[in-house]
Motif scaffolding. Structure first.
Motif, PDB file in Angstrom:
ATOM      1  N   ASN A  96      17.298  24.959 -11.700  1.00  0.00           N
ATOM      2  CA  ASN A  96      17.572  25.661 -12.958  1.00  0.00           C
ATOM      3  C   ASN A  96      19.074  25.961 -12.990  1.00  0.00           C
ATOM      4  OD1 ASN A  96      17.987  28.083 -11.443  1.00  0.00           O
ATOM      5  ND2 ASN A  96      15.753  28.357 -11.375  1.00  0.00           N
ATOM      6  N   ASP A  97      19.514  26.769 -13.973  1.00  0.00           N
ATOM      7  CA  ASP A  97      20.954  26.985 -14.148  1.00  0.00           C
ATOM      8  C   ASP A  97      21.637  27.657 -12.959  1.00  0.00           C
ATOM      9  OD1 ASP A  97      21.328  25.772 -16.563  1.00  0.00           O
ATOM     10  OD2 ASP A  97      20.779  27.560 -17.739  1.00  0.00           O
ATOM     11  N   HIS A  98      20.842  28.352 -12.140  1.00  0.00           N
ATOM     12  CA  HIS A  98      21.484  29.040 -11.010  1.00  0.00           C
ATOM     13  C   HIS A  98      20.929  28.603  -9.648  1.00  0.00           C
ATOM     14  CE1 HIS A  98      17.954  31.672 -11.079  1.00  0.00           C
ATOM     15  NE2 HIS A  98      18.091  31.641 -12.382  1.00  0.00           N
ATOM     16  N   HIS A  99      20.323  27.428  -9.603  1.00  0.00           N
ATOM     17  CA  HIS A  99      19.816  26.909  -8.332  1.00  0.00           C
ATOM     18  C   HIS A  99      19.868  25.386  -8.321  1.00  0.00           C
ATOM     19  CE1 HIS A  99      16.161  26.684  -5.302  1.00  0.00           C
ATOM     20  NE2 HIS A  99      17.263  26.156  -4.822  1.00  0.00           N
ATOM     21  N   VAL A 100      20.618  24.834  -7.373  1.00  0.00           N
ATOM     22  CA  VAL A 100      20.561  23.381  -7.154  1.00  0.00           C
ATOM     23  C   VAL A 100      20.067  23.128  -5.733  1.00  0.00           C
ATOM     24  CG1 VAL A 100      22.219  22.520  -8.851  1.00  0.00           C
ATOM     25  CG2 VAL A 100      23.046  23.349  -6.667  1.00  0.00           C
ATOM     26  N   TYR A 101      19.297  22.043  -5.605  1.00  0.00           N
ATOM     27  CA  TYR A 101      18.729  21.661  -4.317  1.00  0.00           C
ATOM     28  C   TYR A 101      19.258  20.283  -3.964  1.00  0.00           C
ATOM     29  CZ  TYR A 101      15.057  19.899  -1.124  1.00  0.00           C
ATOM     30  OH  TYR A 101      14.374  19.342  -0.072  1.00  0.00           O
ATOM     31  N   LEU A 102      19.702  20.150  -2.720  1.00  0.00           N
ATOM     32  CA  LEU A 102      20.333  18.910  -2.276  1.00  0.00           C
ATOM     33  C   LEU A 102      19.699  18.442  -0.983  1.00  0.00           C
ATOM     34  CD1 LEU A 102      23.878  20.405  -2.280  1.00  0.00           C
ATOM     35  CD2 LEU A 102      23.372  18.375  -3.599  1.00  0.00           C
ATOM     36  N   VAL A 103      19.691  17.144  -0.778  1.00  0.00           N
ATOM     37  CA  VAL A 103      19.336  16.627   0.545  1.00  0.00           C
ATOM     38  C   VAL A 103      20.487  15.731   0.991  1.00  0.00           C
ATOM     39  CG1 VAL A 103      17.718  15.245   1.896  1.00  0.00           C
ATOM     40  CG2 VAL A 103      16.856  16.746   0.090  1.00  0.00           C
ATOM     41  N   VAL A 104      21.075  16.062   2.150  1.00  0.00           N
ATOM     42  CA  VAL A 104      22.191  15.262   2.660  1.00  0.00           C
ATOM     43  C   VAL A 104      21.776  14.552   3.947  1.00  0.00           C
ATOM     44  CG1 VAL A 104      23.878  16.818   1.606  1.00  0.00           C
ATOM     45  CG2 VAL A 104      23.303  17.119   4.020  1.00  0.00           C
ATOM     46  N   ASN A 164       0.825  -1.201   0.000  1.00  0.00           N
ATOM     47  CA  ASN A 164       0.000   0.000   0.000  1.00  0.00           C
ATOM     48  C   ASN A 164       0.866   1.260   0.000  1.00  0.00           C
ATOM     49  OD1 ASN A 164      -2.670  -1.254   0.221  1.00  0.00           O
ATOM     50  ND2 ASN A 164      -1.880  -2.010   2.172  1.00  0.00           N
ATOM     51  N   GLY A 165       1.384   1.586   1.145  1.00  0.00           N
ATOM     52  CA  GLY A 165       2.237   2.758   1.191  1.00  0.00           C
ATOM     53  C   GLY A 165       2.671   3.115   2.590  1.00  0.00           C
ATOM     54  N   SER A 166       3.719   3.948   2.656  1.00  0.00           N
ATOM     55  CA  SER A 166       4.291   4.388   3.925  1.00  0.00           C
ATOM     56  C   SER A 166       4.482   5.887   3.904  1.00  0.00           C
ATOM     57  CB  SER A 166       5.684   3.769   4.120  1.00  0.00           C
ATOM     58  OG  SER A 166       5.599   2.437   4.531  1.00  0.00           O
ATOM     59  N   LEU A 167       4.316   6.484   5.078  1.00  0.00           N
ATOM     60  CA  LEU A 167       4.678   7.891   5.254  1.00  0.00           C
ATOM     61  C   LEU A 167       5.767   7.961   6.315  1.00  0.00           C
ATOM     62  CD1 LEU A 167       4.081  10.868   4.542  1.00  0.00           C
ATOM     63  CD2 LEU A 167       2.501  10.904   6.477  1.00  0.00           C
ATOM     64  N   PHE A 168       6.905   8.546   5.931  1.00  0.00           N
ATOM     65  CA  PHE A 168       8.035   8.682   6.846  1.00  0.00           C
ATOM     66  C   PHE A 168       8.298  10.162   7.113  1.00  0.00           C
ATOM     67  CE2 PHE A 168       8.869   5.149   3.929  1.00  0.00           C
ATOM     68  CZ  PHE A 168       9.313   4.117   4.734  1.00  0.00           C
ATOM     69  N   ASP A 169       8.630  10.478   8.340  1.00  0.00           N
ATOM     70  CA  ASP A 169       9.180  11.794   8.645  1.00  0.00           C
ATOM     71  C   ASP A 169      10.693  11.691   8.484  1.00  0.00           C
ATOM     72  OD1 ASP A 169       9.875  14.285   9.611  1.00  0.00           O
ATOM     73  OD2 ASP A 169       9.449  13.809  11.724  1.00  0.00           O
ATOM     74  N   VAL A 170      11.226  12.388   7.513  1.00  0.00           N
ATOM     75  CA  VAL A 170      12.683  12.377   7.330  1.00  0.00           C
ATOM     76  C   VAL A 170      13.236  13.794   7.446  1.00  0.00           C
ATOM     77  CG1 VAL A 170      12.901  10.189   6.134  1.00  0.00           C
ATOM     78  CG2 VAL A 170      12.360  12.200   4.794  1.00  0.00           C
ATOM     79  N   SER A 171      12.576  14.555   8.327  1.00  0.00           N
ATOM     80  CA  SER A 171      12.974  15.956   8.521  1.00  0.00           C
ATOM     81  C   SER A 171      14.350  16.096   9.152  1.00  0.00           C
ATOM     82  CB  SER A 171      11.961  16.656   9.421  1.00  0.00           C
ATOM     83  OG  SER A 171      10.668  16.542   8.890  1.00  0.00           O
ATOM     84  N   HIS A 172      14.873  14.999   9.699  1.00  0.00           N
ATOM     85  CA  HIS A 172      16.224  15.082  10.249  1.00  0.00           C
ATOM     86  C   HIS A 172      17.251  15.248   9.140  1.00  0.00           C
ATOM     87  CE1 HIS A 172      15.506  10.980   9.120  1.00  0.00           C
ATOM     88  NE2 HIS A 172      16.694  10.550   9.482  1.00  0.00           N
ATOM     89  N   MET A 173      16.880  14.890   7.927  1.00  0.00           N
ATOM     90  CA  MET A 173      17.807  15.071   6.810  1.00  0.00           C
ATOM     91  C   MET A 173      17.884  16.548   6.474  1.00  0.00           C
ATOM     92  SD  MET A 173      16.931  11.706   4.564  1.00  0.00           S
ATOM     93  CE  MET A 173      18.407  11.774   3.575  1.00  0.00           C
ATOM     94  N   CYS A 174      18.998  16.919   5.856  1.00  0.00           N
ATOM     95  CA  CYS A 174      19.289  18.340   5.688  1.00  0.00           C
ATOM     96  C   CYS A 174      19.086  18.774   4.238  1.00  0.00           C
ATOM     97  CB  CYS A 174      20.730  18.569   6.139  1.00  0.00           C
ATOM     98  SG  CYS A 174      21.345  20.227   5.857  1.00  0.00           S
ATOM     99  N   GLY A 175      18.097  19.629   4.015  1.00  0.00           N
ATOM    100  CA  GLY A 175      17.855  20.199   2.692  1.00  0.00           C
ATOM    101  C   GLY A 175      18.687  21.461   2.532  1.00  0.00           C
ATOM    102  N   HIS A 181      21.681  28.244   1.164  1.00  0.00           N
ATOM    103  CA  HIS A 181      20.627  28.391   2.165  1.00  0.00           C
ATOM    104  C   HIS A 181      20.296  27.005   2.693  1.00  0.00           C
ATOM    105  CE1 HIS A 181      17.085  29.725   4.286  1.00  0.00           C
ATOM    106  NE2 HIS A 181      16.408  28.744   3.711  1.00  0.00           N
ATOM    107  N   VAL A 182      20.407  26.826   3.999  1.00  0.00           N
ATOM    108  CA  VAL A 182      20.046  25.553   4.627  1.00  0.00           C
ATOM    109  C   VAL A 182      18.572  25.647   4.998  1.00  0.00           C
ATOM    110  CG1 VAL A 182      20.520  23.948   6.504  1.00  0.00           C
ATOM    111  CG2 VAL A 182      22.391  25.287   5.516  1.00  0.00           C
ATOM    112  N   HIS A 183      17.790  24.682   4.511  1.00  0.00           N
ATOM    113  CA  HIS A 183      16.327  24.777   4.664  1.00  0.00           C
ATOM    114  C   HIS A 183      15.838  24.312   6.035  1.00  0.00           C
ATOM    115  CE1 HIS A 183      15.492  26.064   0.574  1.00  0.00           C
ATOM    116  NE2 HIS A 183      16.368  25.173   0.152  1.00  0.00           N
ATOM    117  N   ASP A 184      16.328  24.956   7.080  1.00  0.00           N
ATOM    118  CA  ASP A 184      15.883  24.574   8.424  1.00  0.00           C
ATOM    119  C   ASP A 184      14.444  25.006   8.708  1.00  0.00           C
ATOM    120  OD1 ASP A 184      18.152  23.206   9.161  1.00  0.00           O
ATOM    121  OD2 ASP A 184      19.145  24.967  10.010  1.00  0.00           O
TER     122      ASP A 184
END
Lengths: 158, 414
Positions: B145-153, B84-95, B182-185
């Motif tokens: 886009n060319d001037h913005h990358v988004y990462l999750v570590v 079926n499916g799962s919902l996880f809180d992974v807010s501890h990861m850093c965007g 910018h760290v997405h805290d």
């Protein structure tokens, strides 16, 4: 030596956090005629023979048991020391013997059906039978009332 | 006290995840540190109270108090995710967002991916390398886009990653490079995974999700708030990671559970670990560390074609040489008999010679047998190769098998 090293890996104070019980759980079953160790094993004494297993409380906290490591018949066990292991999906846990003596039988059925430890911890899920060498050791174990209280206190610490 | 309830593979993993040391001995030593951290202040996500109210068993993980499981067993949770499916809180990861006209060249100096070649709004798994070619962390990188990358570590790597990126960014800026971060805290991260992920999420957004494929990224409105949506995950299933403003995170979690009519279940880190292992995905700190290169880890595919030709990232000399000559060790998937092998179980040949080490292992809820991954000497990595794994001093039969162990179901573009 490798064995000792791997064992020490499983023991951790942080681990006690796995015992956290944040929701009110149904009371685990505790049987009246058994004796209990602080490490959550039960023992049922019949003459000089003792049957050993893990408690309902323990199996409930461990979750689905997927493997039980048994000692050999004839092996000697001593009170409070490890003689085997249960593996759940999440972790490996040592099983300590509540009494000292010689292993006279092991529950081979667990090799095929480890889930008996979850479904029937006090009967079909027994683990070993021991020929007790020092009946006096039984006095250091808890009765059902003490053990129930012990579990409550341990859970409420977290 | 050692005994039945005094052991914790996952707690130890948390300790390993927060360790910066590469060697296993370093991870072991961190056990004491983890215990102390556990008793000190742990960070809480915006969903902490929500987890507790839903029966979450909270445990310390990489400095955070996170649910290891809820009322369902790990076995049931794992199976339900695939059914079926799962919902996880992974807010501890850093965007993290990198912005500026040179954000991409800057990031490319630190990772193996060909970020420039990604289409806008698509992403890839990548690896941050050190100057020896070892992995500092793995990460999903998206070219917005060319001037913005988004990462999750990874949560456990947050501090060292930010220190690493920060130091290089300062040097880059000094040379006139145009990049800032910018760290997405201010945001939380939810992972919605499994066959019901898309149909459930579709009820909360006007965006046509059938046009959004694996690794695609969009900034869209979901349940009335401005979200970053990536079609990705860590279970092998189709699904999404949703970065949501933290003040809207609980509402979104509630809405997702409600819209699935209870079929999507809250799922903790325990099942998440089973799921990612079944999918053959690495856990940083276990299967990938400072001294393991992406080539050894079987992630050569994540090194962009242009990057293989040009290098230009840390440790490129080591990595390009390994690509040419082959690595000395390789990550493999393993089926084994006996008790489930766990990380640091030794791998030996039929004659008892050490040939490697297990880095993750457990019982597969889906396959009902032991699965593991680990590193063995090059040449012993082919599917069908037989050897032994040592668990508590005893040897058990094991065989190399292809990964993923459970087929992945990513929603890929036709």
């Amino acid at each position: 030596m490798a064995m000792a090293a791997s064992r020490s890996l499983w023991a951790s104070r942080a681990a006690s956090y796995l015992k956290i019980s944040a929701f009110p759980r149904a009371f685990s079953t505790v049987l009246k005629d058994l004796k209990y160790a602080e490490t959550h094993e039960w023992v049922k004494v019949d003459g000089d023979s003792a049957t050993v297993g893990i408690t309902d409380h323990a199996q409930d906290h461990l979750g689905d048991v997927v493997y039980v490591e048994l000692p050999e018949v004839g092996a000697s066990v001593s009170q409070g020391t490890n003689f085997g292991a249960v593996e759940s999906v999440k972790a490996t846990s040592d099983i300590n013997s509540p009494v000292s003596g010689e292993v006279i039988a092991v529950n081979d059925e667990l090799l095929e059906k480890p889930a008996l430890v979850n479904g029937d911890p006090y009967e079909g899920g027994w683990i070993i039978k021991v020929k007790v060498s020092d009946a006096g050791e039984l006095n250091s174990l808890m009765d059902d009332k003490k053990y129930s209280k012990f579990c409550e206190e341990e859970d409420s610490k977290h | 006290m050692r005994g039945l309830l005094a052991c914790a593979t996952l707690a130890r993993r948390a300790a390993a995840a927060s360790s910066t040391g590469g060697a296993s001995t370093a991870a072991r030593r961190h056990l004491a540190g983890a215990a102390e951290a556990a008793e000190a202040e742990l960070k809480k996500t915006a969903l902490y109270d929500f987890h507790v109210a839903h029966g979450g068993k909270m445990v310390p993980f990489a400095g955070w108090s996170m649910p290891i499981q809820y009322k369902d067993t790990i076995m049931d949770s794992t199976l339900n995710c695939r059914a079926n499916g799962s919902l996880f809180d992974v807010s501890h990861m850093c965007g993290l967002s990198l912005q500026g006209s040179q954000a991409i060249p800057f990031l490319e100096s630190l990772v193996v991916a060909d970020v420039a070649a990604l289409k806008d709004g698509t992403g890839s798994l990548t690896v941050f390398t050190n100057d020896k070619g070892g992995a500092i962390d793995d990460s999903v990188v998206t070219k917005v886009n060319d001037h913005h990358v988004y990462l999750v570590v990874n949560a456990g790597c947050r501090d060292k990653d930010l220190a690493h990126i920060g130091a290089h960014m300062e040097a880059f800026q000094k040379k006139g490079g145009d990049v800032k971060w910018h760290v997405h805290d201010e945001r939380s991260l939810l992972a919605l995974q499994g066959p019901l992920a898309a149909p459930t999420l579709q009820l909360l957004t006007k965006e046509d999700l059938s046009k959004m494929y694996f690794s695609d990224f969009k900034m869209i409105d979901i349940n009335g708030s401005a979200c970053f949506l990536t079609r990705t995950g860590y279970t092998g299933e189709d699904g999404f990671e949703i970065s949501v403003p933290s003040e809207n995170a609980v509402d979104l979690a509630k809405a997702l559970l409600e819209k699935s009519e209870g079929k999507v279940r809250l799922t903790g880190l325990g099942a998440r670990d089973s799921l990612r292992l079944e999918a053959g995905l690495c856990l940083y700190g276990n299967d990938m560390e400072q001294h393991i290169t992406p080539v050894e880890a079987g992630l050569s595919w994540a090194i962009g074609k242009r990057r293989k030709a040009e290098g230009g990232f840390l440790g490129a000399d080591v990595i390009l040489k390994q690509l040419k000559e082959g690595p000395k060790i390789r990550r493999v998937g393993i089926f084994s008999q006996g008790p489930p092998p766990r990380s640091h179980s030794e791998i030996v040949s039929g004659t008892g010679e050490n040939i490697g080490e297990v880095t993750s292992g457990g019982f597969s809820p889906c396959l009902k047998k032991n699965i593991a991954m680990g590193y063995v000497k090059n040449g012993l990595h082919k599917a069908g190769t037989e050897f032994k794994v040592v668990v508590r001093g005893k040897q058990y039969d094991a065989v190399v098998t292809k990964m993923p162990f459970v087929p992945t179901k990513y929603y890929k573009a036709p």
